[in-house]
Design a protein around this motif. Structure first.
Motif, mmCIF file in Angstrom:
data_model
loop_
_atom_site.group_PDB
_atom_site.id
_atom_site.type_symbol
_atom_site.label_atom_id
_atom_site.label_comp_id
_atom_site.label_asym_id
_atom_site.label_seq_id
_atom_site.Cartn_x
_atom_site.Cartn_y
_atom_site.Cartn_z
ATOM 1 N N GLU A 59 -3.747 -12.326 19.248
ATOM 2 C CA GLU A 59 -2.811 -13.252 19.881
ATOM 3 C C GLU A 59 -1.409 -12.656 19.962
ATOM 4 O OE1 GLU A 59 -4.773 -14.628 17.161
ATOM 5 O OE2 GLU A 59 -6.263 -15.069 18.685
ATOM 6 N N GLY A 60 -1.230 -11.451 19.428
ATOM 7 C CA GLY A 60 0.063 -10.783 19.490
ATOM 8 C C GLY A 60 0.994 -11.119 18.348
ATOM 9 N N ILE A 61 0.439 -11.574 17.231
ATOM 10 C CA ILE A 61 1.274 -11.971 16.094
ATOM 11 C C ILE A 61 0.854 -11.202 14.843
ATOM 12 C CG2 ILE A 61 1.983 -13.864 14.586
ATOM 13 C CD1 ILE A 61 1.308 -15.773 16.895
ATOM 14 N N ILE A 62 1.844 -10.606 14.199
ATOM 15 C CA ILE A 62 1.648 -10.015 12.882
ATOM 16 C C ILE A 62 2.628 -10.715 11.960
ATOM 17 C CG2 ILE A 62 1.956 -7.964 11.450
ATOM 18 C CD1 ILE A 62 1.068 -6.299 13.786
ATOM 19 N N LEU A 63 2.128 -11.238 10.854
ATOM 20 C CA LEU A 63 2.991 -11.898 9.885
ATOM 21 C C LEU A 63 3.336 -10.914 8.781
ATOM 22 C CD1 LEU A 63 1.160 -15.335 9.648
ATOM 23 C CD2 LEU A 63 3.141 -14.734 11.043
ATOM 24 N N ILE A 64 4.615 -10.734 8.540
ATOM 25 C CA ILE A 64 5.075 -9.871 7.464
ATOM 26 C C ILE A 64 5.259 -10.759 6.238
ATOM 27 C CG2 ILE A 64 6.921 -8.356 6.660
ATOM 28 C CD1 ILE A 64 7.475 -7.750 9.649
ATOM 29 N N GLU A 65 4.429 -10.527 5.230
ATOM 30 C CA GLU A 65 4.462 -11.327 4.010
ATOM 31 C C GLU A 65 5.224 -10.557 2.942
ATOM 32 O OE1 GLU A 65 0.337 -12.034 3.168
ATOM 33 O OE2 GLU A 65 0.098 -13.332 4.915
ATOM 34 N N ILE A 66 6.290 -11.172 2.439
ATOM 35 C CA ILE A 66 7.139 -10.532 1.435
ATOM 36 C C ILE A 66 7.134 -11.387 0.179
ATOM 37 C CG2 ILE A 66 9.469 -9.714 0.884
ATOM 38 C CD1 ILE A 66 9.943 -9.501 3.947
ATOM 39 N N ASP A 67 6.638 -10.815 -0.920
ATOM 40 C CA ASP A 67 6.722 -11.461 -2.229
ATOM 41 C C ASP A 67 7.922 -10.868 -2.934
ATOM 42 O OD1 ASP A 67 4.385 -12.869 -1.740
ATOM 43 O OD2 ASP A 67 3.111 -11.408 -2.766
ATOM 44 N N TYR A 68 8.789 -11.734 -3.454
ATOM 45 C CA TYR A 68 9.991 -11.222 -4.098
ATOM 46 C C TYR A 68 10.360 -12.045 -5.321
ATOM 47 C CZ TYR A 68 12.511 -14.982 -1.615
ATOM 48 O OH TYR A 68 12.941 -16.188 -1.143
ATOM 49 N N ILE A 69 11.226 -11.447 -6.138
ATOM 50 C CA ILE A 69 11.762 -12.101 -7.326
ATOM 51 C C ILE A 69 13.268 -12.220 -7.130
ATOM 52 C CG2 ILE A 69 12.143 -11.885 -9.817
ATOM 53 C CD1 ILE A 69 9.589 -10.195 -9.942
ATOM 54 N N ILE A 70 13.807 -13.402 -7.395
ATOM 55 C CA ILE A 70 15.261 -13.567 -7.385
ATOM 56 C C ILE A 70 15.767 -12.989 -8.703
ATOM 57 C CG2 ILE A 70 17.185 -15.186 -7.350
ATOM 58 C CD1 ILE A 70 15.453 -17.040 -5.664
ATOM 59 N N SER A 71 16.587 -11.979 -8.617
ATOM 60 C CA SER A 71 17.050 -11.256 -9.799
ATOM 61 C C SER A 71 17.765 -12.153 -10.806
ATOM 62 C CB SER A 71 17.975 -10.111 -9.392
ATOM 63 O OG SER A 71 17.300 -9.228 -8.524
ATOM 64 N N ALA A 72 18.598 -13.083 -10.341
ATOM 65 C CA ALA A 72 19.403 -13.917 -11.232
ATOM 66 C C ALA A 72 18.571 -14.911 -12.028
ATOM 67 C CB ALA A 72 20.465 -14.656 -10.438
ATOM 68 N N THR A 73 17.459 -15.366 -11.475
ATOM 69 C CA THR A 73 16.669 -16.413 -12.131
ATOM 70 C C THR A 73 15.280 -15.953 -12.537
ATOM 71 O OG1 THR A 73 15.801 -17.215 -10.013
ATOM 72 C CG2 THR A 73 17.852 -18.221 -10.834
ATOM 73 N N ASN A 74 14.877 -14.771 -12.114
ATOM 74 C CA ASN A 74 13.546 -14.216 -12.373
ATOM 75 C C ASN A 74 12.449 -15.134 -11.824
ATOM 76 O OD1 ASN A 74 12.086 -12.003 -13.261
ATOM 77 N ND2 ASN A 74 11.626 -12.944 -15.233
ATOM 78 N N SER A 75 12.733 -15.826 -10.720
ATOM 79 C CA SER A 75 11.773 -16.720 -10.069
ATOM 80 C C SER A 75 11.085 -15.982 -8.927
ATOM 81 C CB SER A 75 12.485 -17.948 -9.513
ATOM 82 O OG SER A 75 13.163 -18.622 -10.530
ATOM 83 N N ARG A 76 9.800 -16.226 -8.751
ATOM 84 C CA ARG A 76 9.021 -15.561 -7.710
ATOM 85 C C ARG A 76 8.883 -16.474 -6.489
ATOM 86 N NH1 ARG A 76 7.356 -11.565 -10.639
ATOM 87 N NH2 ARG A 76 6.172 -11.561 -12.515
#
Length: 147
Positions: A107-124
């Motif tokens: 369909e012409g769509i690629i989803l870029i999935e980014i998992d990250y941690i907020i450095s200040a709170t260590n939350s994912r």
């Protein structure tokens, strides 16, 4: 000031994206916390290098890859390009994983999935950015946020 307040200040507050104006307060709608970081990532990934007047190096140039064949080399190049842009321009987070979801490739769509941690709170958190969009598709309808 408590440690929690310091963390919230570090995470930041900024204009909503796209900008919205509130008629009641006669001001710009603001975002903060994770929403502000996700807005920042959307802006970073959708900005062409040289487009931002005050910082000509800001951006990611994902549009350069739109017509490239999706093979291991181009996927690696794309992921590296995104990692580098986030490293230089989004210091509030630490990237754990970047993956391309190609389930809707026909369909012409690629989803870029980014998992990250907020450095200040260590939350994912997880952020999904639509790389190839169908003509006339609204960006907000494809971006989904998971915490």
């Amino acid at each position: 000031m408590s440690q929690r307040s310091n963390n919230r200040n570090f995470i930041g507050r900024g204009w909503s994206f796209p900008p919205h104006f509130d008629l009641t307060s006669k001001g710009v709608t603001m975002t903060e916390g994770v929403e502000d970081i996700n807005n920042s990532l959307t802006i970073l990934l959708s900005t062409i290098v040289g487009e931002r007047v005050m910082d000509m190096r800001y951006g990611c140039n994902l549009e350069d890859m739109v017509f490239e064949t999706l093979d291991t080399s181009s996927i690696t190049f794309l992921v590296t390009k995104i990692e580098k842009a986030i490293l230089f321009y989004e210091a509030r987070i630490e990237v754990e994983r970047i993956e391309l979801n190609t389930q809707n490739l026909l369909e012409g769509i690629i989803l870029i999935e980014i998992d990250y941690i907020i450095s200040a709170t260590n939350s994912r958190y997880n952020f999904v950015y639509p790389f190839w969009r169908e003509e006339g598709t609204e960006l907000n309808s494809l971006v989904r946020l998971n915490s």
